[in-house]
Write an enzyme that holds these catalytic residues in place. Structure first.
Site, short mmCIF file in Angstrom:
data_model
loop_
_atom_site.label_atom_id
_atom_site.label_comp_id
_atom_site.label_asym_id
_atom_site.label_seq_id
_atom_site.Cartn_x
_atom_site.Cartn_y
_atom_site.Cartn_z
N ALA A 79 -25.11 -64.30 6.19
CA ALA A 79 -25.32 -65.21 7.21
C ALA A 79 -26.68 -65.99 7.07
O ALA A 79 -27.18 -66.35 5.95
CB ALA A 79 -25.37 -64.50 8.60
N CYS A 80 -27.60 -66.05 8.10
CA CYS A 80 -28.96 -66.85 7.68
C CYS A 80 -29.99 -66.11 6.71
O CYS A 80 -30.84 -66.65 6.53
CB CYS A 80 -29.37 -66.94 9.23
N SER A 81 -29.64 -64.76 6.55
CA SER A 81 -30.44 -63.92 5.69
C SER A 81 -30.17 -64.38 4.24
O SER A 81 -30.57 -63.71 3.43
CB SER A 81 -30.57 -62.76 6.05
N SER A 132 -29.07 -70.15 6.17
CA SER A 132 -30.07 -69.55 5.28
C SER A 132 -31.02 -70.41 4.45
O SER A 132 -32.08 -69.93 3.83
CB SER A 132 -29.08 -68.89 3.98
#
Length: 371
Positions: free
Chosen positions: A155-157, A332
């Site tokens: 995901a965002c990481s 990300s």
């Protein structure tokens, strides 16, 4: 063992922009249409009317002023409310590959490299346009890169987790030069019909070149260390998946097939998790003087809290740059946009930290030093 370094970064930015005012006009038209269609149910108390959005509400909730998207026409059409992208044949590069290659070429140019110099491609993003073949392998082909490639989703990481994986392989000697690319078509999984989140995301692609410091052709950022952590949470979720058609209502237009979050819980739980993670990482490396934090760009208030906790004071101008006012949340890619746009002024020996966080929960940090 070799010393990994970031030698180049690049950003692809779509030409089309949606301002808050444009977004609000479209959403309110949709709300009026739906409220009119369901007037009897609303009057009977069987359903609540959809409230209007406003530019003031959006900016206060997020700090976002605009976002770049691949297609604004579909998003702003009250009868569509999602991007409409051209159907491509299997013989054409996918849309993610197309935007990824643009960012990669910019990063490679900054590093003084060609695509053929790369022997690892990691495509790290929140959503892939297909399950297989891997988008990363298609990007590898378009770049003329060597070696191998694979997709990654945290995901965002995803970007920081991808950088850790690439840095570890460079450090061990299993690859010499890698590129981590983050093509994020967030407009495709955002629920534009939901007032609480319709303003959050934008589209973009970023790329980061990681290679042995001894091979660097110019100034670079030495990757001192990386640290990643995860803790399961349902507070950010998307239930779209390949088993969708196997369930009775799987192909229906269900809300849970798009981005969902419990924003208040996310804020309350993620801020202390990220702050503690970053402080622990810095303490482990004995670093107390960090010139700049390049944080995930999801919410200005969230970043302000994290920056103050990690710095031990309110960050001064330039110490914690925000780009979400122009790009919105790009999953990300956000921390890498900030890094790419706000790193040229570093002096040799100065430290900085890239940190991204989000669904999972997940958090990844990369401590770098300028050379």
């Amino acid at each position: 063992m070799f010393q990994p370094a970031i030698t180049g970064s690049g950003v692809f930015t779509p030409d089309q922009v949606i301002t808050n005012d444009e977004l609000v006009e479209s959403f309110n038209a949709y709300a009026d249409k739906m409220n009119a269609q369901n007037a009897d149910a609303i009057a009977a108390g069987d359903m609540d009317p959809i409230p209007h959005s406003s530019s003031e509400f959006i900016f206060k909730a997020s700090g976002i002023e605009q976002r770049h998207v691949l297609d604004k026409t579909g998003v702003l059409n009250p009868d569509v409310m999602h991007p409409q992208l051209r159907q491509r044949s299997d013989d054409e590069p996918g849309v993610m590959t197309e935007m990824a290659v643009d960012a990669c070429i910019k990063a490679l140019t900054q590093a003084g490299l060609e695509g053929t110099d790369i022997d690892l491609v990691i495509c790290a993003a929140s959503n892939m346009e297909r399950a297989y073949p891997a988008v990363a392998i298609e990007i590898q082909q378009e770049l003329g890169a060597q070696g191998f490639a694979f997709d990654m989703n945290v995901a965002c990481s995803s970007a920081t987790f991808g950088i850790q994986a690439a840095a570890d392989m460079v450090r061990s000697g299993s690859v010499r030069r890698a590129i981590v690319v983050n093509p994020e078509i967030c407009s495709g999984h955002l629920e534009w019909r939901d007032r609480d989140c319709h303003f959050i995301f934008g589209d973009v692609a970023t790329a980061t070149v990681i290679e042995r410091s001894e091979d660097a052709k110019g100034d670079y950022f030495e990757i001192i260390s990386t640290r990643c952590a995860t803790k399961f949470s349902n507070n950010i979720r998307n239930n779209l998946g390949f088993l969708r058609r196997s369930r009775p209502d799987g192909v229906e237009d269900r809300r849970d097939m798009q981005f969902m979050q419990n924003g208040r819980k996310v804020f309350k739980e993620v801020v202390p998790m990220v702050s503690a993670h970053m402080l622990s990482h810095l303490e482990a490396e004995g670093v107390s003087d960090v010139r700049r934090l390049w944080l995930h760009q999801a919410n200005k208030s969230m970043n302000d809290f994290i920056g103050k906790k990690v710095m031990g004071r309110t960050p001064e101008t330039g110490e914690q740059p925000n780009i979400l006012q122009d790009y919105a949340n790009t999953s990300s890619a956000g921390s890498i946009i900030a890094f790419s746009k706000f790193s040229d002024d570093f002096q040799p020996g100065e430290y900085g930290m890239i940190c991204s966080f989000g669904a999972g929960y997940s958090v990844g940090s990369v401590l770098v030093r300028r050379h």
